[in-house]
Design a protein around this motif. Structure first.
Motif, mmCIF file in Angstrom:
data_model
loop_
_atom_site.group_PDB
_atom_site.id
_atom_site.type_symbol
_atom_site.label_atom_id
_atom_site.label_comp_id
_atom_site.label_asym_id
_atom_site.label_seq_id
_atom_site.Cartn_x
_atom_site.Cartn_y
_atom_site.Cartn_z
ATOM 1 N N GLY A 1 18.821 84.537 -13.634
ATOM 2 C CA GLY A 1 17.610 83.970 -14.220
ATOM 3 C C GLY A 1 17.836 83.102 -15.440
ATOM 4 N N ASP A 2 19.084 82.901 -15.822
ATOM 5 C CA ASP A 2 19.376 82.193 -17.078
ATOM 6 C C ASP A 2 18.749 80.801 -17.140
ATOM 7 O OD1 ASP A 2 20.769 84.337 -18.011
ATOM 8 O OD2 ASP A 2 22.775 83.435 -17.820
ATOM 9 N N VAL B 1 18.056 93.242 1.822
ATOM 10 C CA VAL B 1 17.328 91.975 1.811
ATOM 11 C C VAL B 1 17.853 91.123 0.658
ATOM 12 C CG1 VAL B 1 15.081 90.839 1.638
ATOM 13 C CG2 VAL B 1 15.243 93.105 2.704
ATOM 14 N N VAL B 2 18.252 89.900 0.953
ATOM 15 C CA VAL B 2 18.699 88.967 -0.080
ATOM 16 C C VAL B 2 17.618 87.905 -0.262
ATOM 17 C CG1 VAL B 2 20.401 87.212 -0.738
ATOM 18 C CG2 VAL B 2 21.144 89.308 0.418
ATOM 19 N N LEU B 3 17.231 87.678 -1.515
ATOM 20 C CA LEU B 3 16.207 86.689 -1.840
ATOM 21 C C LEU B 3 16.850 85.515 -2.562
ATOM 22 C CD1 LEU B 3 13.405 89.084 -3.180
ATOM 23 C CD2 LEU B 3 13.752 88.255 -0.843
ATOM 24 N N LYS B 4 16.516 84.309 -2.107
ATOM 25 C CA LYS B 4 17.058 83.092 -2.714
ATOM 26 C C LYS B 4 15.966 82.040 -2.823
ATOM 27 C CE LYS B 4 21.321 81.400 -2.257
ATOM 28 N NZ LYS B 4 20.615 80.123 -2.375
ATOM 29 N N VAL B 5 16.326 80.949 -3.488
ATOM 30 C CA VAL B 5 15.462 79.772 -3.534
ATOM 31 C C VAL B 5 16.005 78.716 -2.587
ATOM 32 C CG1 VAL B 5 14.434 77.980 -4.973
ATOM 33 C CG2 VAL B 5 14.828 80.261 -5.936
ATOM 34 N N SER B 6 17.214 78.237 -2.854
ATOM 35 C CA SER B 6 17.827 77.189 -2.028
ATOM 36 C C SER B 6 18.498 77.778 -0.792
ATOM 37 C CB SER B 6 18.867 76.424 -2.840
ATOM 38 O OG SER B 6 18.278 75.776 -3.940
ATOM 39 N N PRO B 7 18.680 76.984 0.262
ATOM 40 C CA PRO B 7 19.416 77.454 1.440
ATOM 41 C C PRO B 7 20.842 77.856 1.061
ATOM 42 C CG PRO B 7 18.270 75.393 1.910
ATOM 43 C CD PRO B 7 18.175 75.602 0.429
ATOM 44 N N PRO B 8 21.480 78.713 1.850
ATOM 45 C CA PRO B 8 22.875 79.096 1.584
ATOM 46 C C PRO B 8 23.756 77.861 1.445
ATOM 47 C CG PRO B 8 21.950 80.458 3.314
ATOM 48 C CD PRO B 8 20.948 79.376 3.056
ATOM 49 N N GLN B 9 24.638 77.897 0.452
ATOM 50 C CA GLN B 9 25.497 76.755 0.133
ATOM 51 C C GLN B 9 26.968 77.085 0.404
ATOM 52 O OE1 GLN B 9 23.969 73.857 -1.384
ATOM 53 N NE2 GLN B 9 22.073 74.954 -0.865
ATOM 54 N N GLU B 10 27.770 76.027 0.413
ATOM 55 C CA GLU B 10 29.221 76.202 0.427
ATOM 56 C C GLU B 10 29.660 76.494 -1.002
ATOM 57 O OE1 GLU B 10 31.175 76.188 3.178
ATOM 58 O OE2 GLU B 10 29.262 76.021 4.267
ATOM 59 N N ARG B 11 30.540 77.467 -1.177
ATOM 60 C CA ARG B 11 30.986 77.865 -2.506
ATOM 61 C C ARG B 11 32.196 77.046 -2.954
ATOM 62 N NH1 ARG B 11 29.690 82.723 -4.459
ATOM 63 N NH2 ARG B 11 31.845 83.270 -4.957
ATOM 64 N N ARG C 1 17.246 75.301 -10.847
ATOM 65 C CA ARG C 1 17.059 76.128 -12.045
ATOM 66 C C ARG C 1 16.142 77.323 -11.785
ATOM 67 N NH1 ARG C 1 14.863 72.209 -16.457
ATOM 68 N NH2 ARG C 1 15.008 74.111 -17.725
ATOM 69 N N ARG C 2 15.515 77.373 -10.624
ATOM 70 C CA ARG C 2 14.599 78.474 -10.334
ATOM 71 C C ARG C 2 15.352 79.749 -9.964
ATOM 72 N NH1 ARG C 2 11.282 75.368 -5.759
ATOM 73 N NH2 ARG C 2 13.381 74.523 -5.494
ATOM 74 N N VAL C 3 14.636 80.862 -10.021
ATOM 75 C CA VAL C 3 15.187 82.146 -9.601
ATOM 76 C C VAL C 3 14.192 82.776 -8.639
ATOM 77 C CG1 VAL C 3 14.161 83.404 -11.556
ATOM 78 C CG2 VAL C 3 16.197 84.313 -10.403
ATOM 79 N N ILE D 1 17.087 95.420 -2.616
ATOM 80 C CA ILE D 1 16.677 94.015 -2.630
ATOM 81 C C ILE D 1 17.564 93.282 -3.619
ATOM 82 C CG2 ILE D 1 14.761 92.402 -2.942
ATOM 83 C CD1 ILE D 1 14.218 94.517 -0.816
ATOM 84 N N ALA D 2 18.207 92.194 -3.192
ATOM 85 C CA ALA D 2 19.118 91.459 -4.076
ATOM 86 C C ALA D 2 18.542 90.103 -4.466
ATOM 87 C CB ALA D 2 20.471 91.262 -3.396
ATOM 88 N N VAL D 3 18.711 89.764 -5.738
ATOM 89 C CA VAL D 3 18.341 88.448 -6.244
ATOM 90 C C VAL D 3 19.635 87.691 -6.515
ATOM 91 C CG1 VAL D 3 17.169 87.157 -8.062
ATOM 92 C CG2 VAL D 3 16.234 89.357 -7.276
ATOM 93 N N ALA D 4 19.912 86.706 -5.697
ATOM 94 C CA ALA D 4 21.166 85.958 -5.809
ATOM 95 C C ALA D 4 21.056 84.854 -6.859
ATOM 96 C CB ALA D 4 21.537 85.352 -4.467
ATOM 97 N N LYS D 5 22.175 84.573 -7.508
ATOM 98 C CA LYS D 5 22.231 83.462 -8.459
ATOM 99 C C LYS D 5 22.394 82.160 -7.682
ATOM 100 C CE LYS D 5 24.818 81.779 -12.484
ATOM 101 N NZ LYS D 5 25.934 82.061 -13.427
ATOM 102 N N GLU D 6 21.540 81.191 -7.988
ATOM 103 C CA GLU D 6 21.609 79.904 -7.292
ATOM 104 C C GLU D 6 22.836 79.113 -7.746
ATOM 105 O OE1 GLU D 6 19.401 79.271 -4.901
ATOM 106 O OE2 GLU D 6 18.336 81.129 -5.364
ATOM 107 N N ILE D 7 23.548 78.537 -6.778
ATOM 108 C CA ILE D 7 24.748 77.776 -7.124
ATOM 109 C C ILE D 7 24.565 76.278 -6.948
ATOM 110 C CG2 ILE D 7 26.295 79.705 -6.609
ATOM 111 C CD1 ILE D 7 26.965 78.360 -3.954
ATOM 112 N N GLU D 8 23.439 75.852 -6.372
ATOM 113 C CA GLU D 8 23.178 74.415 -6.269
ATOM 114 C C GLU D 8 22.996 73.855 -7.675
ATOM 115 O OE1 GLU D 8 20.106 71.319 -4.063
ATOM 116 O OE2 GLU D 8 20.212 73.409 -3.408
ATOM 117 N N VAL D 9 23.641 72.733 -7.947
ATOM 118 C CA VAL D 9 23.713 72.190 -9.306
ATOM 119 C C VAL D 9 22.336 71.949 -9.915
ATOM 120 C CG1 VAL D 9 24.486 70.235 -10.699
ATOM 121 C CG2 VAL D 9 25.964 71.139 -8.887
ATOM 122 N N CYS D 10 21.412 71.390 -9.145
ATOM 123 C CA CYS D 10 20.120 71.001 -9.713
ATOM 124 C C CYS D 10 19.070 72.100 -9.614
ATOM 125 C CB CYS D 10 19.607 69.735 -9.028
ATOM 126 S SG CYS D 10 19.239 69.948 -7.269
#
Length: 386
Positions: free
Chosen positions: A40-41, A70-80, A14-16, A3-12
Motif C-alpha cells: 500500500g505504500d 484468494v489473491v487480490l490484485k489491481v493490474s493483470p499478472p506481470q512478468e517479473r 500506484r493503487r492497492v 486472502i492475499a493482497v499482492a504488491k503491484e509491480i507495474e511501474v505506473c
C-alpha cells in the motif's frame, strides 16, 4: 481462509487492491488477510496501518501468493524482473481476482487456465443493478473523467470560468466531451464545476438526458444502427456511421478550447473520433486530453503516455489515470472487490456458483479451462493472426 493482497509491480500502478479499513472488516468476518510488504505504500497506506487492521505483513512474495486461497490484485499478472511470471506464483486451485484485460490480452487467460486457477476478471462484471457495487470499470472510469478535466484545465493557457474584473471580462472556456459514459459524465460535471461551457457527444441517444441534467448541451447524431451493447457500452459502428459522426463533431471540435475524448470499446482498438485534419482546424493553444490513449487513442495524433504539441494544439495521452488518484481509487476498488468476495466465500469456504450471473460472467478460467466464449474468440483471433 486466506486472502492475499499482492504488491503491484507495474511501474505506473500506484493503487492497492485492499485498503486497511476493508481489511479490518474482512478480519472481523473470520478471514485471514496476508499483505505483501509495501503493497500500500504508493497509495499512502502503510504496513503499520494494515497490521493495526489485523493483517499479517509478509515480505516473501512467493509465500504471499503461494499460501493464499484468494489473491487480490489491481493490474493483470506481470512478468517479473527475474524472468518469471506472477502467474507461476499462484497455487493450483486458488482464485485470482483482478483486472485481467482478457479481451485485449487473452494470452493471460490461457496461462491462468494452464495453471488451473479460477480467475475472475473485474472487466467482465455485468452491467446490472445487482452488480453495481462490484463495477470496478465504472468506479475507476469516474476518476479518469475527473482527472482528465483537471489535466486539461492545467494545460489550457486560459481560465476555465467567466471572470468579470476591472481589467475586463473574460469569457468562459468551451469544453467538448466526446463519449458520455461514466468517464464522460464525470468529465462534464467537473468541467461545469470549474465554470466552463460544456458540450457533449455520444453515439448512444439514451445518454442525452444524463448529459442535459449536468448542464451540458448534447450534440446528437442520428444513425441507422444499434449503437449500444446489451450491457450499455458503446458498440463499434460501421465506417459510414463513423464518417457521419466525424462530420458532425468537426464543427464543435473547431470551436472548443478543451476536448476530452473517452470513447472505448472493450477488447477493440479505440475508435478514431478526432482526425489530424480536425486538429489542424482547432484554435492555437487548445488542448485535447485523450482518455482512450491506452487503446490506441480517439485522436489520430495521440501518443500514449506523452504530451505533445501538434499544429499548435497540446495533445495529452495519459496512461492509467485512476492510478494518479491512488487513495480514492484504491478505496473504491476495495469496495468493488469485497462485494464480489461476498459472492464466492460462503461459510469460510470458496464456492464458485456458475448459477449466479455475476460469477458466471466474471469467471474467465476454472478447472484448467477458459470458460468465457468471448475470451476464447479473442484467443483464437490472436492465434490465427500469429
Amino acid at each position: 481462509m486466506k486472502i492475499a493482497v499482492a504488491k503491484e509491480i507495474e511501474v505506473c500502478e500506484r493503487r492497492v487492491a485492499l485498503i486497511p479499513d476493508i481489511v479490518a472488516r474482512l478480519v472481523k468476518q473470520g478471514l485471514e488477510v496476508l499483505v505483501e510488504t509495501g503493497a500500500g505504500d504508493r497509495a499512502f497506506f502503510s504496513d503499520a496501518a494494515y497490521e493495526a487492521a489485523g493483517a499479517t505483513i509478509i515480505a516473501d512474495t512467493a509465500r504471499v501468493w503461494g499460501e493464499a486461497d484468494v489473491v487480490l490484485k489491481v493490474s493483470p499478472p506481470q512478468e517479473r524482473s527475474d524472468g518469471s511470471s506472477e502467474v507461476e506464483l499462484l497455487r493450483e486451485g486458488s482464485v485470482l481476482i483482478s483486472f485481467l484485460n482478457p479481451l485485449g490480452n487473452p494470452a493471460v487467460a490461457q496461462k491462468l487456465a494452464e495453471r488451473k486457477v479460477s480467475a475472475l476478471s473485474m472487466e467482465m462484471i455485468p452491467r446490472s443493478t445487482r452488480a453495481q457495487s462490484m463495477d470496478a470499470l465504472s468506479s475507476q472510469a469516474s476518476i479518469s473523467g475527473y482527472k482528465a478535466v483537471l489535466i486539461g484545465a492545467a494545460a489550457l493557457p486560459k481560465y476555465f470560468p467567466m471572470l468579470t474584473t476591472a481589467a475586463g471580462t473574460i469569457a468562459p472556456a468551451k469544453v467538448f466531451v466526446m463519449g458520455a459514459g461514466v468517464a464522460g459524465l464525470q468529465a462534464i460535471a467537473t468541467a461545469r464545476r470549474l465554470g466552463a461551457i460544456v458540450e457533449a457527444f455520444d453515439i448512444r441517444p439514451a445518454v442525452k438526458e444524463e448529459v442535459l441534467s449536468l448542464g451540458a448541451k448534447f450534440v446528437e447524431v442520428k444513425l441507422d444502427e444499434e449503437t449500444a451493447t446489451a450491457g450499455g457500452y458503446a458498440r463499434e459502428i460501421s465506417e459510414d456511421s463513423r464518417r457521419r459522426t466525424q462530420e458532425l463533431v468537426a464543427a464543435h471540435i473547431k470551436t472548443a478550447d478543451v476536448v476530452i475524448t473517452t470513447a472505448q470499446v472493450p477488447g477493440k482498438k479505440a475508435p478514431l473520433l478526432v482526425t489530424e485534419e480536425m486538429v489542424m482546424g482547432m484554435k492555437t493553444g487548445s488542448v485535447i486530453v485523450d482518455i482512450a490513449a491506452e487503446q490506441g487513442g480517439n485522436c489520430a495524433c495521440t501518443e500514449p503516455g506523452k504530451d505533445i504539441i501538434k499544429h499548435g494544439v497540446t495533445i495529452i495521452g495519459p496512461i492509467n489515470l485512476p492510478s494518479s488518484v491512488p487513495v480514492h481509487a484504491s478505496q473504491l476498488y476495495s469496495k468493488n472487490l469485497t462485494s464480489l468476495l461476498q459472492l464466492i466465500i460462503k461459510n469460510n469456504a470458496i464456492q464458485i456458483d456458475f448459477g449466479d450471473d455475476i460469477i458466471n460472467d466474471a469467471c474467465i478460467t476454472h478447472a484448467g479451462e477458459i470458460r468465457n466464449s468471448r475470451v476464447k474468440e479473442a484467443l483464437q483471433t490472436v492465434v490465427g493472426a500469429g
